[in-house]
Design a protein around this motif. Structure first.
Motif, PDB file in Angstrom:
ATOM      1  N   LYS A 157      49.253  65.812  23.448  1.00 43.33           N
ATOM      2  CA  LYS A 157      50.109  66.083  24.613  1.00 43.33           C
ATOM      3  C   LYS A 157      50.315  67.587  24.821  1.00 43.33           C
ATOM      4  N   ASN A 158      50.100  68.386  23.782  1.00 41.63           N
ATOM      5  CA  ASN A 158      50.272  69.838  23.864  1.00 41.63           C
ATOM      6  C   ASN A 158      48.978  70.586  24.181  1.00 41.63           C
ATOM      7  N   ALA A 159      47.910  69.877  24.458  1.00 48.37           N
ATOM      8  CA  ALA A 159      46.615  70.510  24.729  1.00 48.37           C
ATOM      9  C   ALA A 159      46.682  71.606  25.797  1.00 48.37           C
ATOM     10  N   PRO A 160      47.444  71.443  26.895  1.00 47.97           N
ATOM     11  CA  PRO A 160      47.467  72.503  27.915  1.00 47.97           C
ATOM     12  C   PRO A 160      47.891  73.874  27.391  1.00 47.97           C
ATOM     13  N   PHE A 161      48.635  73.929  26.301  1.00 47.78           N
ATOM     14  CA  PHE A 161      49.039  75.215  25.734  1.00 47.78           C
ATOM     15  C   PHE A 161      47.830  76.034  25.272  1.00 47.78           C
ATOM     16  N   TYR A 162      46.698  75.388  25.041  1.00 47.46           N
ATOM     17  CA  TYR A 162      45.528  76.052  24.465  1.00 47.46           C
ATOM     18  C   TYR A 162      44.400  76.308  25.471  1.00 47.46           C
ATOM     19  N   PHE A 163      44.591  75.921  26.719  1.00 49.08           N
ATOM     20  CA  PHE A 163      43.538  76.082  27.725  1.00 49.08           C
ATOM     21  C   PHE A 163      43.093  77.533  27.864  1.00 49.08           C
ATOM     22  N   SER A 164      43.967  78.481  27.682  1.00 49.56           N
ATOM     23  CA  SER A 164      43.615  79.893  27.883  1.00 49.56           C
ATOM     24  C   SER A 164      42.781  80.476  26.742  1.00 49.56           C
ATOM     25  N   LEU A 165      42.625  79.748  25.648  1.00 47.98           N
ATOM     26  CA  LEU A 165      41.867  80.269  24.500  1.00 47.98           C
ATOM     27  C   LEU A 165      40.355  80.260  24.717  1.00 47.98           C
ATOM     28  N   ASN A 166      39.902  79.397  25.594  1.00 49.90           N
ATOM     29  CA  ASN A 166      38.463  79.269  25.838  1.00 49.90           C
ATOM     30  C   ASN A 166      38.289  78.736  27.261  1.00 49.90           C
ATOM     31  N   PRO A 167      37.361  79.287  28.042  1.00 51.65           N
ATOM     32  CA  PRO A 167      37.222  78.846  29.437  1.00 51.65           C
ATOM     33  C   PRO A 167      36.803  77.377  29.592  1.00 51.65           C
ATOM     34  N   TYR A 168      36.331  76.755  28.524  1.00 59.01           N
ATOM     35  CA  TYR A 168      35.878  75.368  28.617  1.00 59.01           C
ATOM     36  C   TYR A 168      36.912  74.366  28.094  1.00 59.01           C
ATOM     37  N   PHE A 169      38.013  74.847  27.517  1.00 62.83           N
ATOM     38  CA  PHE A 169      38.990  73.944  26.895  1.00 62.83           C
ATOM     39  C   PHE A 169      39.609  72.953  27.874  1.00 62.83           C
ATOM     40  N   LYS A 170      39.958  73.388  29.063  1.00 66.76           N
ATOM     41  CA  LYS A 170      40.610  72.476  30.013  1.00 66.76           C
ATOM     42  C   LYS A 170      39.725  71.272  30.273  1.00 66.76           C
ATOM     43  N   THR A 171      38.477  71.502  30.595  1.00 69.47           N
ATOM     44  CA  THR A 171      37.534  70.413  30.870  1.00 69.47           C
ATOM     45  C   THR A 171      37.318  69.544  29.637  1.00 69.47           C
ATOM     46  N   VAL A 172      37.167  70.154  28.487  1.00 66.61           N
ATOM     47  CA  VAL A 172      36.933  69.405  27.249  1.00 66.61           C
ATOM     48  C   VAL A 172      38.132  68.512  26.926  1.00 66.61           C
ATOM     49  N   PHE A 173      39.328  69.067  26.994  1.00 63.65           N
ATOM     50  CA  PHE A 173      40.517  68.267  26.690  1.00 63.65           C
ATOM     51  C   PHE A 173      40.709  67.137  27.702  1.00 63.65           C
ATOM     52  N   GLU A 174      40.343  67.373  28.955  1.00 63.80           N
ATOM     53  CA  GLU A 174      40.417  66.291  29.944  1.00 63.80           C
ATOM     54  C   GLU A 174      39.501  65.141  29.536  1.00 63.80           C
ATOM     55  N   HIS A 175      38.298  65.463  29.065  1.00 63.16           N
ATOM     56  CA  HIS A 175      37.373  64.427  28.606  1.00 63.16           C
ATOM     57  C   HIS A 175      37.916  63.712  27.366  1.00 63.16           C
ATOM     58  N   LEU A 176      38.488  64.468  26.440  1.00 62.86           N
ATOM     59  CA  LEU A 176      39.043  63.852  25.230  1.00 62.86           C
ATOM     60  C   LEU A 176      40.153  62.862  25.575  1.00 62.86           C
ATOM     61  N   GLN A 177      41.013  63.229  26.506  1.00 63.01           N
ATOM     62  CA  GLN A 177      42.134  62.373  26.851  1.00 63.01           C
ATOM     63  C   GLN A 177      41.717  61.137  27.639  1.00 63.01           C
ATOM     64  N   LYS A 178      40.544  61.150  28.231  1.00 65.31           N
ATOM     65  CA  LYS A 178      40.039  59.993  28.980  1.00 65.31           C
ATOM     66  C   LYS A 178      39.170  59.073  28.120  1.00 65.31           C
ATOM     67  N   ALA A 179      38.962  59.433  26.881  1.00 68.09           N
ATOM     68  CA  ALA A 179      38.061  58.665  26.003  1.00 68.09           C
ATOM     69  C   ALA A 179      38.529  57.215  25.873  1.00 68.09           C
ATOM     70  N   GLU A 180      37.545  56.321  25.842  1.00 67.79           N
ATOM     71  CA  GLU A 180      37.805  54.895  25.666  1.00 67.79           C
ATOM     72  C   GLU A 180      36.972  54.383  24.500  1.00 67.79           C
ATOM     73  N   LEU A 181      37.342  53.244  23.970  1.00 73.43           N
ATOM     74  CA  LEU A 181      36.623  52.684  22.824  1.00 73.43           C
ATOM     75  C   LEU A 181      35.150  52.455  23.139  1.00 73.43           C
ATOM     76  N   LYS A 182      34.815  52.085  24.368  1.00 71.70           N
ATOM     77  CA  LYS A 182      33.409  51.849  24.721  1.00 71.70           C
ATOM     78  C   LYS A 182      32.563  53.117  24.617  1.00 71.70           C
ATOM     79  N   ASP A 183      33.203  54.286  24.706  1.00 74.89           N
ATOM     80  CA  ASP A 183      32.478  55.554  24.597  1.00 74.89           C
ATOM     81  C   ASP A 183      31.854  55.736  23.218  1.00 74.89           C
ATOM     82  N   PHE A 184      32.421  55.085  22.198  1.00 76.64           N
ATOM     83  CA  PHE A 184      31.924  55.248  20.838  1.00 76.64           C
ATOM     84  C   PHE A 184      30.552  54.611  20.648  1.00 76.64           C
ATOM     85  N   GLU A 185      30.123  53.779  21.586  1.00 82.05           N
ATOM     86  CA  GLU A 185      28.772  53.204  21.535  1.00 82.05           C
ATOM     87  C   GLU A 185      27.718  54.266  21.842  1.00 82.05           C
ATOM     88  N   ASN A 186      28.083  55.292  22.605  1.00 84.01           N
ATOM     89  CA  ASN A 186      27.136  56.325  23.034  1.00 84.01           C
ATOM     90  C   ASN A 186      26.805  57.336  21.949  1.00 84.01           C
TER      91      ASN A 186
END
Length: 148
Positions: A7-36
């Protein structure tokens, strides 16, 4: 090294230009993604999915990277990770840095960090880390993010 709740991920977005996008993907992860097993986000980041059990403290080695940093995000269960500052590691076991962006060490961690469910750990190039030190089963995503 940073350990925090997702829930605190937004505090770290400024550390790397790709963090916002990466954390958005992490938070959307579903169990079916683990098959990939792997999802490319873009040319600067990708996700690796682990539905696994820890290997125990004696079966893992400290590792570090230079081109990519890691975000270890535990979806279910707990991961135990060993830690030692890379500059203090002296016993290189395998050096695949040039080709595969990793170096393994025979050094022992100086501390152990538990990553509980819904927490993440950001591991920078100066952080030698030994994931999978625990023995229980867990689901985890490791985001590999290009260092800027």
């Amino acid at each position: 090294m940073i350990l925090d709740h997702i829930k605190n991920a937004p505090f770290y977005f400024s550390l790397n230009p790709y963090f916002k996008t990466v954390f958005e993907h992490l938070q959307k992860a579903e169990l079916k993604d683990f098959e990939n097993k792997k999802t490319d986000i873009n040319e600067n980041a990708f996700l690796l999915y682990f539905d696994t059990e820890g290997k125990g403290k004696e079966q893992v080695k400290l590792e570090c990277h230079q081109k990519y940093l890691d975000i270890h995000y535990v979806i279910k269960g707990n991961d135990l990770v060993g830690y030692k500052e890379t500059s203090f590691c002296t016993a290189i076991a395998t050096d695949g840095m040039e080709k595969d962006d990793y170096r393994l060490f025979n050094d022992k961690p100086v501390s152990e960090i538990n990553i509980p469910e819904d927490y993440f750990m950001i591991v920078f190039p100066g952080d030698a880390h030994a994931p999978l030190m625990g023995t229980g089963k867990f689901l985890k995503i490791v985001a590999k993010v290009k260092v800027q």
